[in-house]
Design an enzyme around this catalytic site. Structure first.
Site, short mmCIF file in Angstrom:
data_model
loop_
_atom_site.label_atom_id
_atom_site.label_comp_id
_atom_site.label_asym_id
_atom_site.label_seq_id
_atom_site.Cartn_x
_atom_site.Cartn_y
_atom_site.Cartn_z
N SER A 56 69.74 -20.86 -12.21
CA SER A 56 69.62 -21.24 -13.62
C SER A 56 68.70 -20.25 -14.34
O SER A 56 68.97 -19.05 -14.33
CB SER A 56 69.13 -22.68 -13.73
OG SER A 56 69.27 -23.17 -15.04
N ARG A 86 64.69 -34.97 -22.25
CA ARG A 86 64.91 -34.79 -20.82
C ARG A 86 66.18 -35.51 -20.37
O ARG A 86 66.90 -35.03 -19.51
CB ARG A 86 63.71 -35.31 -20.04
CG ARG A 86 63.80 -35.10 -18.54
CD ARG A 86 63.91 -33.65 -18.17
NE ARG A 86 63.76 -33.45 -16.73
CZ ARG A 86 63.86 -32.27 -16.13
NH1 ARG A 86 64.11 -31.19 -16.83
NH2 ARG A 86 63.69 -32.16 -14.82
N ASP A 103 79.91 -26.96 -12.31
CA ASP A 103 78.83 -26.60 -13.24
C ASP A 103 79.43 -26.34 -14.61
O ASP A 103 80.09 -25.33 -14.84
CB ASP A 103 78.10 -25.36 -12.72
CG ASP A 103 76.90 -24.96 -13.58
OD1 ASP A 103 76.68 -25.60 -14.64
OD2 ASP A 103 76.19 -24.02 -13.19
N HIS A 143 75.51 -28.55 -12.28
CA HIS A 143 74.56 -27.45 -12.37
C HIS A 143 73.49 -27.53 -11.28
O HIS A 143 73.01 -26.51 -10.79
CB HIS A 143 73.91 -27.45 -13.76
CG HIS A 143 73.03 -26.28 -14.02
ND1 HIS A 143 73.50 -24.98 -14.01
CD2 HIS A 143 71.69 -26.20 -14.29
CE1 HIS A 143 72.50 -24.15 -14.27
NE2 HIS A 143 71.40 -24.86 -14.43
N ASP A 144 73.12 -28.74 -10.90
CA ASP A 144 72.10 -28.93 -9.87
C ASP A 144 72.54 -28.49 -8.48
O ASP A 144 71.74 -28.51 -7.53
CB ASP A 144 71.68 -30.40 -9.80
CG ASP A 144 70.50 -30.72 -10.72
OD1 ASP A 144 69.91 -29.77 -11.27
OD2 ASP A 144 70.18 -31.91 -10.87
#
EC number: 2.3.1.31
Length: 368
Positions: A150, A217, A311, A344-345
């Site tokens: 990232s 968040r 992602d 994405h993680d």
């Protein structure tokens, strides 16, 4: 095997750093951690760059009763992917953050007060220039590799383009050469959440704003996951504690976002969140160059790219474009598309899948 008990270190540079904006920042403090030993010729150093809200605590624990280890502990240690019996691994907190490095929550030595919004806008390139000061301090002229996912992947790209003589290779996971309008728009909505929280007070708060940052968040967590991972993790399950027709009743996914949003407030500074989000949005590896090709013409080290099928924040096509561009220039670039439901993680979770490819890549780099 784990690296065991570790200690955070810091160094302050009295020299000023000229930022991409033209403004001057100094003195600069960088928090960092190291694992393993630097060899005699200082050729075995690996820099790991963290993502948006990460920190220098890459691996190990600060004490035996520490509830959990560093954020990428699974890949660092004797016999692990980043084998500390062989390599000297470094991770530093980026400038602009709030985990020991100079950022908006730091005290401005010229005023004796927190910088807050007087802190200059920083870029990923500025972060890397600060890291270069750290390497100078450690006596390391050239890295075996710089690795990150990232925003960490963006830093790896900056090292390869801005300091080509200081890296033997780079590994970039789940990243992009420049965030898309969709990615920028999601950060914009997160900013609105903070700006519209009265307790933010235009950055001059004494107590970390709660609701705005928690909501921001929560938006971020949505982008880190994927449709498939949300189905697997939450489905359409409704909280057992809430009645189905309770107006304020929540699905499990809502509880997850609420919990993680408000938990984040206790560990991250709101202004730092905003400054780093701005750095992400501004990121363009070709900034200051005529094109991506022009920027990548500076690259001399092989680069290994990893993208993940689910992602949608930095989709695979964006990673593949970089590898294709480098190859067209006659540069050495690998592109690996990893099937994953984690979104994405995935770069944090699929290490067992990409580890063999990274090991092979680093072995080839070491052989020269």
């Amino acid at each position: 095997m784990s690296v065991g008990i570790v200690e955070e270190q810091s160094v302050t540079f009295e020299t000023d750093l000229r930022l991409e904006s033209g403004r001057i920042l100094g003195p600069i403090t960088l928090a960092y951690e190291t694992y393993g030993r630097l060899n005699a010729d200082r050729s075995n150093a690996i820099l790991v760059a963290h993502a948006w809200t990460g920190n220098a605590h890459l691996a190990g624990k600060y004490s035996e009763d520490d509830p959990k280890p560093g954020w990428w502990d699974a890949i660092v240690g004797p016999g692990r992917l980043l084998d500390t019996d062989r390599w000297f691994v470094i991770c530093s907190n980026v400038i602009g953050s709030c985990y020991g490095s100079t950022g908006p929550a730091s005290v401005n030595p010229k005023t004796g007060k927190r910088y807050n919004l007087s802190f200059p806008v920083i870029t990923v390139r500025d972060m890397v220039r600060a890291q270069a000061l750290l390497l100078d301090h450690l006596g390391i002229e050239r890295l075996l590799t710089v690795l990150g996912g990232s925003m960490g992947g963006m830093q790896a790209l900056e090292w390869a383009t801005q300091f080509p003589d200081r890296v033997r290779s780079a590994i970039a996971l789940a990243t992009t050469s420049r965030p898309s309008p969709q990615a920028i728009s999601l950060n914009a909505v997160a900013r609105w959440a903070i700006f519209n929280d009265p307790s933010w007070k235009k950055g001059e708060y004494r107590k970390n704003p709660k609701d705005g940052l928690a909501l921001a968040r929560g938006i971020g967590h949505i982008t880190f996951l994927s449709d498939e991972s949300m189905w697997q993790k939450f489905g359409r399950r409704y909280s057992a504690r809430d009645g189905l027709f309770d107006f304020f009743g929540q699905f499990e996914v809502e509880r997850y976002l609420t919990y993680n949003g408000y938990n984040f407030v206790d560990r991250f500074d709101t202004n730092s969140f905003l400054y780093l989000a701005k750095a992400l949005d501004l990121y363009d590896v070709a900034w200051g160059y005529e094109s991506l090709e022009d920027a990548f013409s500076r690259v001399t080290a092989p680069i290994q790219f990893f993208a993940f099928t689910s992602d949608w924040l930095y989709p695979p096509y964006q990673t593949e474009e970089m590898a294709t561009t480098l190859r067209a220039l006659g540069k050495e670039a690998e592109y690996h598309l990893i099937p994953s439901a984690y979104g994405h993680d995935a770069f944090l979770l699929e290490h067992e899948t990409f580890a063999p490819m990274v090991r092979d890549f680093l072995a080839r780099v070491e052989r020269g």
